[in-house]
Design an enzyme around this catalytic site. Structure first.
Site, PDB file in Angstrom:
ATOM      1  N   LYS A 262      -2.322 -16.442  -5.963  1.00 19.30           N
ATOM      2  CA  LYS A 262      -0.736 -15.861  -5.860  1.00 19.30           C
ATOM      3  C   LYS A 262      -1.137 -14.948  -6.988  1.00 19.30           C
ATOM      4  O   LYS A 262      -1.633 -15.121  -7.645  1.00 19.30           O
ATOM      5  CB  LYS A 262       0.081 -17.137  -6.006  1.00 19.30           C
TER       6      LYS A 262
ATOM      7  N   ASP B 242       5.005 -10.935  -0.315  1.00 14.29           N
ATOM      8  CA  ASP B 242       5.759 -12.009  -0.667  1.00 14.29           C
ATOM      9  C   ASP B 242       7.175 -11.277  -1.449  1.00 14.29           C
ATOM     10  O   ASP B 242       7.863 -10.529  -1.385  1.00 14.29           O
ATOM     11  CB  ASP B 242       5.485 -13.212  -2.011  1.00 14.29           C
TER      12      ASP B 242
HETATM   13  P1  NAP Z   1      12.385 -10.765   0.820  1.00  9.86           P
HETATM   14  O1  NAP Z   1      12.124 -10.122   1.324  1.00  9.86           O
HETATM   15  O2  NAP Z   1      11.951  -9.919  -0.604  1.00  9.86           O
HETATM   16  O3  NAP Z   1      13.081 -11.899   0.625  1.00  9.86           O
HETATM   17  C1  NAP Z   1      14.116 -12.690  -0.551  1.00  9.86           C
HETATM   18  C2  NAP Z   1      15.061 -12.956  -0.074  1.00  9.86           C
HETATM   19  O4  NAP Z   1      15.896 -14.327  -0.788  1.00  9.86           O
HETATM   20  C3  NAP Z   1      16.359 -12.162  -0.670  1.00  9.86           C
HETATM   21  O5  NAP Z   1      17.775 -12.326   0.888  1.00  9.86           O
HETATM   22  C4  NAP Z   1      16.158 -12.214  -2.077  1.00  9.86           C
HETATM   23  O6  NAP Z   1      18.092 -11.319  -1.576  1.00  9.86           O
HETATM   24  C5  NAP Z   1      16.972 -13.546  -1.532  1.00  9.86           C
HETATM   25  N1  NAP Z   1      16.194 -14.086  -3.082  1.00  9.86           N
HETATM   26  C6  NAP Z   1      15.583 -13.565  -3.622  1.00  9.86           C
HETATM   27  N2  NAP Z   1      15.482 -14.337  -5.095  1.00  9.86           N
HETATM   28  C7  NAP Z   1      16.499 -14.766  -5.580  1.00  9.86           C
HETATM   29  C8  NAP Z   1      17.469 -15.739  -6.074  1.00  9.86           C
HETATM   30  N3  NAP Z   1      16.706 -16.006  -7.522  1.00  9.86           N
HETATM   31  N4  NAP Z   1      18.064 -16.116  -5.532  1.00  9.86           N
HETATM   32  C9  NAP Z   1      18.852 -16.142  -5.266  1.00  9.86           C
HETATM   33  N5  NAP Z   1      17.886 -15.894  -3.172  1.00  9.86           N
HETATM   34  C10 NAP Z   1      17.461 -15.265  -4.034  1.00  9.86           C
HETATM   35  O7  NAP Z   1      11.406 -12.360  -0.053  1.00  9.86           O
HETATM   36  P2  NAP Z   1      10.694 -13.087   1.964  1.00  9.86           P
HETATM   37  O8  NAP Z   1       8.713 -12.512   1.708  1.00  9.86           O
HETATM   38  O9  NAP Z   1      11.550 -12.996   2.624  1.00  9.86           O
HETATM   39  O10 NAP Z   1      10.025 -14.334   0.775  1.00  9.86           O
HETATM   40  C11 NAP Z   1      11.276 -15.241   0.804  1.00  9.86           C
HETATM   41  C12 NAP Z   1      10.399 -16.937   0.363  1.00  9.86           C
HETATM   42  O11 NAP Z   1       9.449 -16.858   1.172  1.00  9.86           O
HETATM   43  C13 NAP Z   1       9.836 -17.041  -1.043  1.00  9.86           C
HETATM   44  O12 NAP Z   1       9.879 -18.599  -1.377  1.00  9.86           O
HETATM   45  C14 NAP Z   1       8.143 -17.091  -0.395  1.00  9.86           C
HETATM   46  O13 NAP Z   1       7.360 -17.149  -0.955  1.00  9.86           O
HETATM   47  C15 NAP Z   1       8.668 -17.773   0.882  1.00  9.86           C
HETATM   48  N6  NAP Z   1       7.357 -17.037   2.117  1.00  9.86           N
HETATM   49  C16 NAP Z   1       7.308 -16.224   2.341  1.00  9.86           C
HETATM   50  C17 NAP Z   1       5.798 -15.852   3.219  1.00  9.86           C
HETATM   51  C18 NAP Z   1       5.780 -14.163   3.378  1.00  9.86           C
HETATM   52  O14 NAP Z   1       5.069 -14.001   4.332  1.00  9.86           O
HETATM   53  N7  NAP Z   1       7.288 -13.044   3.033  1.00  9.86           N
HETATM   54  C19 NAP Z   1       5.227 -16.436   3.661  1.00  9.86           C
HETATM   55  C20 NAP Z   1       5.548 -17.571   3.276  1.00  9.86           C
HETATM   56  C21 NAP Z   1       6.574 -18.032   1.893  1.00  9.86           C
HETATM   57  P3  NAP Z   1      18.193 -10.089  -3.086  1.00  9.86           P
HETATM   58  O15 NAP Z   1      17.912  -8.804  -1.591  1.00  9.86           O
HETATM   59  O16 NAP Z   1      19.341  -9.947  -2.869  1.00  9.86           O
HETATM   60  O17 NAP Z   1      16.849  -9.869  -3.703  1.00  9.86           O
END
Ligand code: NAP
Length: 451
Positions: free
Chosen positions: A129, A169
């Site tokens: 990561k 991510d």
């Molecule tokens: P993303 O598109 O950047 O979206 C993140 C979301 O979470 C946004 O709505 C953001 O709000 C909110 N957020 C981020 N940091 C926060 C905080 N400290 N407190 C409250 N809300 C917060 O990211 P994503 O890809 O959806 O990832 C979300 C989660 O899934 C993460 O834990 C990531 O590690 C996990 N994940 C992602 C993938 C993938 O394929 N993308 C795969 C496995 C796991 P804002 O819009 O205000 O920033």
């Protein structure tokens, strides 16, 4: 204390001492170790070869300076990371996170989790990561491009389709992947499509990669519910986040007949008793890149709330909670409120969104609980399928890819359930995921010698 419990306690103490201040990493290790008592009891050979110690020490940690120039001419310095945790099963694979809270400990917890998650998919991928403490919020497109180019100018030395393959991510979506890939191609003069996943579909990306994590989380939830003769159909669902994972989880819940009544971002949440209007949410979050409050302004019966989304569970008689934002967003109190509200199932779309106390609360209350390393593995699984398509210069249809995703999530669910049963903790998906994920990696490490 039994010899295996003493061994686990000693290794854990060493990890705390050797990695001071890395709270989230300690939390992730502790959660896995709690399940490993059961394994060491049956297989003491893992103690003799120090597999636990080796599995908790990353193979390589790269930290680098990322200088870039803002539109106003000021020079900014961020810190870049890539933690290459374990390559026993294949090249390191795992996303990049751009968020101001990113520290080495964040990267270590995420890459440690990734090792087990990737193992559960059954695919030939190791775990890693990376990311940076860069905050993309409020930055122009050209600033984001310059940052990505600077990041890749160092990172490219450590990547490759047989070495280490990043993806997106938090804060890294298709736009950032494009800038990163473009810079990699420019520096190396090679169109090495398999060096990064999450690419655009016209230039080597897999159909269904953006959808995969959210869809996969809901497929896993459906399997858990079916094990009790229930389903997502007709259920009321609360989702946190409104990013990539959350939006596609909402889409799949709606397809399966559920109603999502709330979603959030880092500035609050929206409650929409009529069910989230996905098109509007996408318009606000993906196209306008605005705050989620703009959603409530555009929907007559929706309201914006400053607090956490989980407080709505009782008021709305919610059945399912899908935390899809970030780590430790459900603590013990939030979990108790959800359990008292009668929630039936919780599946972690995000990585480690539930604190250990929250997990205990859910399990004691008999709530079906899916840990992130199992529930959100669909994203990395489709990334691995993207690598396969790149290697064979092929391009699969969305339907075919979705079938493969659904099969993978079913496989992971069955594996977690059957492993939990085999180890005498039927229904405990946390133990099932930790043990099954551990065994595949540990056996590969033993076979490859002391490296
Ligand atoms: P993303 O598109 O950047 O979206 C993140 C979301 O979470 C946004 O709505 C953001 O709000 C909110 N957020 C981020 N940091 C926060 C905080 N400290 N407190 C409250 N809300 C917060 O990211 P994503 O890809 O959806 O990832 C979300 C989660 O899934 C993460 O834990 C990531 O590690 C996990 N994940 C992602 C993938 C993938 O394929 N993308 C795969 C496995 C796991 P804002 O819009 O205000 O920033």
């Amino acid at each position: 204390m039994s010899p295996h419990s003493a061994h686990i306690a000693r290794v854990y103490d060493q990890i705390i001492a050797r990695n001071p201040g890395e709270r989230e990493f300690h939390q992730a290790v502790e959660e896995v170790f709690e399940s490993l008592h059961l394994v060491l009891e049956k297989h003491p050979e893992y103690m003799d070869s120090s597999v636990l110690e080796r599995m908790c020490e990353p193979e390589r940690q790269i930290i680098f300076r990322v200088p870039w120039t803002a539109d106003d001419g000021t020079v900014h310095i961020n810190r870049g990371f890539r933690v290459q945790f374990n390559s026993a099963l294949g090249p390191y694979k795992g996303g990049l996170r751009f968020h101001p809270d990113v520290l080495l400990g964040t990267m270590k917890f995420l890459s440690f989790e990734q090792v087990f998650k990737n193992s559960l998919t059954g695919l030939p991928i190791g775990g890693g990561k990376g990311g940076s403490d860069f905050d993309p919020k409020g930055r122009s497109e050209t600033e984001i491009m310059r940052f990505c180019q600077s990041f890749m100018t160092e990172a490219y030395r450590h990547l490759g389709d047989t070495v280490d393959v990043p993806a997106g991510d938090i804060g890294v979506g298709r736009r950032e992947i494009g800038f990163l890939f473009g810079q990699h191609k420019r520096i190396t003069n090679r169109y090495e499509a398999g060096v990064i996943t999450g690419k655009g579909t016209t230039w080597g990306g897999s159909l269904l990669r953006p959808e995969a994590t959210g869809y996969g989380t809901v497929y896993f939830t459906e399997h858990m519910l079916r094990s009790r003769g229930e389903s997502v159909d007709g259920r009321r669902v609360i989702v946190s986040g409104s990013g990539n994972v959350a939006i596609h989880a909402i889409e799949k819940v709606q397809e399966l007949g559920g109603t999502v009544i709330a979603a959030s971002d880092s500035a609050g949440c929206v409650h929409d008793p009529d069910g989230i209007d996905l098109e509007l949410l996408r318009e606000v979050k993906e196209h306008r890149r605005a705050r989620i409050s703009a959603y409530a302004e555009a929907r007559p019966r929706a309201r914006h709330i400053d607090g956490a989304v989980w407080s709505l569970a009782a008021e709305e008689s919610a059945d399912i909670a899908l935390p899809c934002a970030t780590q430790n967003e459900i603590d013990g109190d939030a979990a108790r409120a959800l359990a008292e509200a009668g929630i039936r199932a919780v599946a972690e779309g995000a990585n480690m969104p539930c604190t250990p106390e929250a997990v205990d609360v859910f399990q004691e209350a008999g709530v079906l609980f899916a840990p992130g390393k199992a529930a959100n593995a669909g994203g990395v699984a489709v990334s691995a399928l993207e690598m396969q398509q790149n290697a064979s210069r092929d391009s699969w249809t969305a339907e075919y890819t979705d079938e493969r995703l659904a099969e993978t999530m079913e496989h992971i669910h069955t594996l977690c359930a059957s492993t939990a049963e085999e180890y005498g903790v039927a229904g405990d998906y946390v133990a099932g995921a930790n043990i099954a994920g551990f065994l595949r990696v540990a056996d590969a490490m033993l076979a490859q010698g002391v490296i």
